[in-house]
Design an enzyme around this catalytic site. Structure first.
Site, PDB file in Angstrom:
ATOM      1  N   HIS A  97       0.800  -1.228   0.000  1.00 33.19           N
ATOM      2  CA  HIS A  97       0.000   0.000   0.000  1.00 33.19           C
ATOM      3  C   HIS A  97       0.829   1.273   0.000  1.00 33.19           C
ATOM      4  O   HIS A  97       0.274   2.371   0.028  1.00 33.19           O
ATOM      5  CB  HIS A  97      -0.971   0.022   1.182  1.00 33.19           C
ATOM      6  CG  HIS A  97      -0.294   0.245   2.512  1.00 33.19           C
ATOM      7  ND1 HIS A  97       0.449  -0.713   3.136  1.00 33.19           N
ATOM      8  CD2 HIS A  97      -0.255   1.328   3.323  1.00 33.19           C
ATOM      9  CE1 HIS A  97       0.914  -0.234   4.289  1.00 33.19           C
ATOM     10  NE2 HIS A  97       0.503   1.009   4.413  1.00 33.19           N
TER      11      HIS A  97
HETATM   12  N1  UDP Z   1      -3.653  -5.546   8.998  1.00 31.58           N
HETATM   13  C1  UDP Z   1      -4.938  -6.026   9.184  1.00 31.58           C
HETATM   14  N2  UDP Z   1      -5.658  -6.455   8.078  1.00 31.58           N
HETATM   15  C2  UDP Z   1      -5.133  -6.435   6.812  1.00 31.58           C
HETATM   16  C3  UDP Z   1      -3.806  -5.952   6.645  1.00 31.58           C
HETATM   17  C4  UDP Z   1      -3.107  -5.498   7.760  1.00 31.58           C
HETATM   18  O1  UDP Z   1      -5.430  -6.089  10.306  1.00 31.58           O
HETATM   19  O2  UDP Z   1      -5.824  -6.832   5.864  1.00 31.58           O
HETATM   20  C5  UDP Z   1      -2.919  -5.059  10.182  1.00 31.58           C
HETATM   21  C6  UDP Z   1      -1.558  -5.683  10.382  1.00 31.58           C
HETATM   22  O3  UDP Z   1      -1.641  -6.813  11.206  1.00 31.58           O
HETATM   23  C7  UDP Z   1      -0.769  -4.567  11.046  1.00 31.58           C
HETATM   24  C8  UDP Z   1      -1.414  -3.311  10.555  1.00 31.58           C
HETATM   25  O4  UDP Z   1      -2.655  -3.685   9.990  1.00 31.58           O
HETATM   26  O5  UDP Z   1      -0.904  -4.623  12.436  1.00 31.58           O
HETATM   27  C9  UDP Z   1      -0.511  -2.663   9.543  1.00 31.58           C
HETATM   28  O6  UDP Z   1      -1.160  -1.672   8.918  1.00 31.58           O
HETATM   29  P1  UDP Z   1      -0.651  -1.049   7.556  1.00 31.58           P
HETATM   30  O7  UDP Z   1       0.170  -2.024   6.832  1.00 31.58           O
HETATM   31  O8  UDP Z   1      -1.857  -0.463   6.907  1.00 31.58           O
HETATM   32  O9  UDP Z   1       0.200   0.196   8.065  1.00 31.58           O
HETATM   33  P2  UDP Z   1       1.753   0.408   8.361  1.00 31.58           P
HETATM   34  O10 UDP Z   1       2.140  -0.520   9.469  1.00 31.58           O
HETATM   35  O11 UDP Z   1       2.495   0.201   7.092  1.00 31.58           O
HETATM   36  O12 UDP Z   1       1.815   1.833   8.804  1.00 31.58           O
END
Ligand code: UDP
Length: 352
Positions: free
Chosen positions: A203
């Site tokens: 993403h």
């Molecule tokens: N996550 C979730 N469902 C999904 C994909 C990710 O619950 O379909 C959770 C994942 O376990 C993690 C968090 O969302 O804890 C990560 O979010 P994201 O990747 O959107 O953000 P980033 O960590 O890159 O800021």
């Protein structure tokens, strides 16, 4: 301190918030309000998480009339001003590195609030990442810092922050992970047999906003593995894969938190550009390839199961190594033990 305002607005924010709220609930000497900025507004990225993570309904939910990114940011700023111009609460806590984090910290400081930043000091040193801009700006105006690693603490000291206000507490995201793990482990799903699939998430703007870039990543993944690929698609990524057909990539909606942790546990390999998922796969000891040129979470590489693939050639190489049976194992970083939220709240109790 008697009261604090917690501000969160996105999926990864809610996962960190859950740990802090749980710790605050068991220390009634500090009361709190929590404000949902509405940055992630759809059910799959927001309210579903409250149930899985036992987060209470927010005291205030910002709503927006347009869901273009810039319009949401402007609307968040306006509603933050409305909130802070009325609120008498002196302490404000922001989490992570999303737009809501830096906007809340900035407007809070304009009202002379004391800002606490959870997950401070992470640096990818790549200012093409919006999150890196958000991290640096938030840290530059925060008053208290809570870090996941000792390295992040050292980074803040190198940047001139007062070491007495920086606390290496561990990882609130891992607090939530360890708490829901028994539920995820007993979760039953026949989605795909265990260890028979790759779990994919993408993403980051640099990987998904240009359709050709996104499709070349997906083609490489499909052509360099024998396993089926399960891809819960982030709303940002959706528009560029609509109506595309891949033989072995199965596209599904974003998952609830418990379902997603279940999928991480069951996966043979994670391929991601997420920040939090690098940490979760390290703790669950599942090999992870991160398709990015940098990571602000280097401990997941040095200590954990993560490998960086900086371009398509490195991605092919990493996938081939996995296919040949090379599996990276690791250890859990220090203090990622499920108690970061409690440490933060113990520190809050010592602050006026
Ligand atoms: N996550 C979730 N469902 C999904 C994909 C990710 O619950 O379909 C959770 C994942 O376990 C993690 C968090 O969302 O804890 C990560 O979010 P994201 O990747 O959107 O953000 P980033 O960590 O890159 O800021």
């Amino acid at each position: 301190m008697q009261k604090i305002t917690l501000i969160a607005g996105t999926r990864p924010n809610f996962i960190k918030l859950a740990s802090i709220i749980r710790a605050l609930e068991s220390h009634p000497s500090i009361s709190y309000e929590w404000i949902h900025t509405g940055q992630h507004y759809d059910e799959q990225m927001s309210h579903y998480f409250f149930k899985d993570l036992s987060i209470p309904e927010p005291n205030r939910l910002f709503t927006h009339t347009s869901y273009q990114s810039v319009d949401i940011q402007l609307s968040i700023i306006k509603q933050l001003h409305e909130y802070f111009s009325q609120s008498t609460i002196q302490h404000v806590m922001v989490l992570g590195d999303v737009h809501s984090t830096v906007l809340a910290a900035t407007v809070a400081k304009q009202y002379c609030k004391i800002v606490h930043h959870v997950e401070a000091g992470l640096r990818s040193f790549d200012l093409t990442m919006p999150e890196e801009i958000n991290r640096k700006l938030t840290d530059s105006i925060s008053d208290y810092f809570y870090t996941t690693t000792e390295e992040a603490k050292k980074q803040l000291i190198n940047e001139g922050q007062d070491h007495n206000r920086i606390f290496w507490v561990g990882n609130t995201m891992i607090d939530s992970l360890l708490r829901i793990l028994p539920k995820a482990t007993s979760f039953k799903s026949d989605i795909l047999p265990p260890k028979s699939f790759i779990l994919l998430t993408l993403h980051r703007p640099i990987n998904v906003d240009d359709q050709d870039t996104l499709l070349s990543i997906l083609n490489i993944v499909e052509n360099n593995t024998d396993l089926p690929i399960l891809f819960p698609v982030h709303p940002r990524t959706k528009k560029n894969i609509q109506h595309k057909v891949f033989n072995r990539i199965r596209f599904i909606d974003p998952c609830g938190y418990i379902d997603f942790i279940y999928l991480i546990q069951q996966a043979a390999l994670i391929l991601t550009d997420s920040g939090g998922i690098q940490e979760e796969s390290t703790v669950l000891n599942i090999p992870c390839i991160t398709y990015r040129t940098t990571t602000e979470r280097p401990e997941t590489i040095h200590v954990g199961t993560n490998t960086l693939a900086k371009d398509l050639d490195e991605l092919i190489l990493a996938l081939q190594r996995f296919k040949e049976g090379e599996i990276k194992t690791g250890r859990i970083p220090e203090l990622w033990d499920g108690h970061a939220g409690e440490r933060i709240v113990s520190i809050l109790q010592t602050i006026d």
